[in-house]
Scaffold this motif. Sequence first.
Motif, PDB file in Angstrom:
ATOM      1  N   ARG A 143      40.706  21.589  74.710  1.00 28.10           N
ATOM      2  CA  ARG A 143      39.983  20.555  73.284  1.00 28.10           C
ATOM      3  C   ARG A 143      39.226  22.491  73.107  1.00 28.10           C
ATOM      4  O   ARG A 143      39.870  22.752  71.141  1.00 28.10           O
ATOM      5  CB  ARG A 143      38.994  19.808  74.135  1.00 28.10           C
ATOM      6  N   LYS A 144      38.722  22.560  73.387  1.00 27.62           N
ATOM      7  CA  LYS A 144      37.647  24.036  72.719  1.00 27.62           C
ATOM      8  C   LYS A 144      39.107  25.286  72.424  1.00 27.62           C
ATOM      9  O   LYS A 144      39.109  25.161  71.076  1.00 27.62           O
ATOM     10  CB  LYS A 144      36.841  25.103  73.654  1.00 27.62           C
ATOM     11  N   GLN A 145      39.303  26.046  73.214  1.00 26.89           N
ATOM     12  CA  GLN A 145      41.014  25.900  72.954  1.00 26.89           C
ATOM     13  C   GLN A 145      41.635  25.719  71.204  1.00 26.89           C
ATOM     14  O   GLN A 145      41.851  26.933  70.169  1.00 26.89           O
ATOM     15  CB  GLN A 145      41.893  26.370  73.373  1.00 26.89           C
ATOM     16  N   ARG A 146      42.111  24.405  71.365  1.00 28.41           N
ATOM     17  CA  ARG A 146      42.643  23.837  70.134  1.00 28.41           C
ATOM     18  C   ARG A 146      41.804  24.228  68.888  1.00 28.41           C
ATOM     19  O   ARG A 146      42.064  23.900  68.271  1.00 28.41           O
ATOM     20  CB  ARG A 146      43.099  22.459  70.354  1.00 28.41           C
ATOM     21  N   ASP A 147      40.360  23.354  69.000  1.00 29.38           N
ATOM     22  CA  ASP A 147      39.846  23.884  68.047  1.00 29.38           C
ATOM     23  C   ASP A 147      39.206  25.484  67.529  1.00 29.38           C
ATOM     24  O   ASP A 147      39.451  25.661  66.252  1.00 29.38           O
ATOM     25  CB  ASP A 147      37.861  23.430  68.742  1.00 29.38           C
ATOM     26  N   GLU A 148      39.431  26.366  68.571  1.00 27.95           N
ATOM     27  CA  GLU A 148      38.533  27.631  68.317  1.00 27.95           C
ATOM     28  C   GLU A 148      40.393  27.888  67.481  1.00 27.95           C
ATOM     29  O   GLU A 148      40.104  28.576  66.208  1.00 27.95           O
ATOM     30  CB  GLU A 148      39.153  27.997  69.287  1.00 27.95           C
ATOM     31  N   ALA A 149      41.670  27.457  68.023  1.00 31.97           N
ATOM     32  CA  ALA A 149      42.682  27.956  67.043  1.00 31.97           C
ATOM     33  C   ALA A 149      43.014  27.291  65.655  1.00 31.97           C
ATOM     34  O   ALA A 149      42.966  28.110  64.901  1.00 31.97           O
ATOM     35  CB  ALA A 149      43.687  27.672  67.323  1.00 31.97           C
ATOM     36  N   GLU A 150      42.571  25.858  65.693  1.00 34.23           N
ATOM     37  CA  GLU A 150      42.534  25.730  63.933  1.00 34.23           C
ATOM     38  C   GLU A 150      41.524  26.306  63.232  1.00 34.23           C
ATOM     39  O   GLU A 150      40.931  26.438  62.152  1.00 34.23           O
ATOM     40  CB  GLU A 150      42.158  23.849  64.143  1.00 34.23           C
TER      41      GLU A 150
END
Length: 87
Positions: A30-37
Amino acid sequence: MLRRKPTRLELKLDDIEEFESVRKELESRRKQRDEAEAAAGGEEAAAAIGALGTEHKSREQLINDRIGYKAQPKAGGRTAHFGTFEF
């Protein structure tokens, strides 16, 4: 309806460890996805600001371009009012 004794569920140490590992894995994803977004959102915002600086389009036109809507002119004339008593 037949009654039976409640089933007893026991929580084992292995179950707790497995739950914690799965939860940590999901949080890291979730953190990786949020950072990418967030990174992609910043680039899109910069592109939108650049587009507004070069072309002065109305908000409605920007939305129409984004969704791919192309306005068609309405047909005018008497044929559009056929059946009404407007002369």
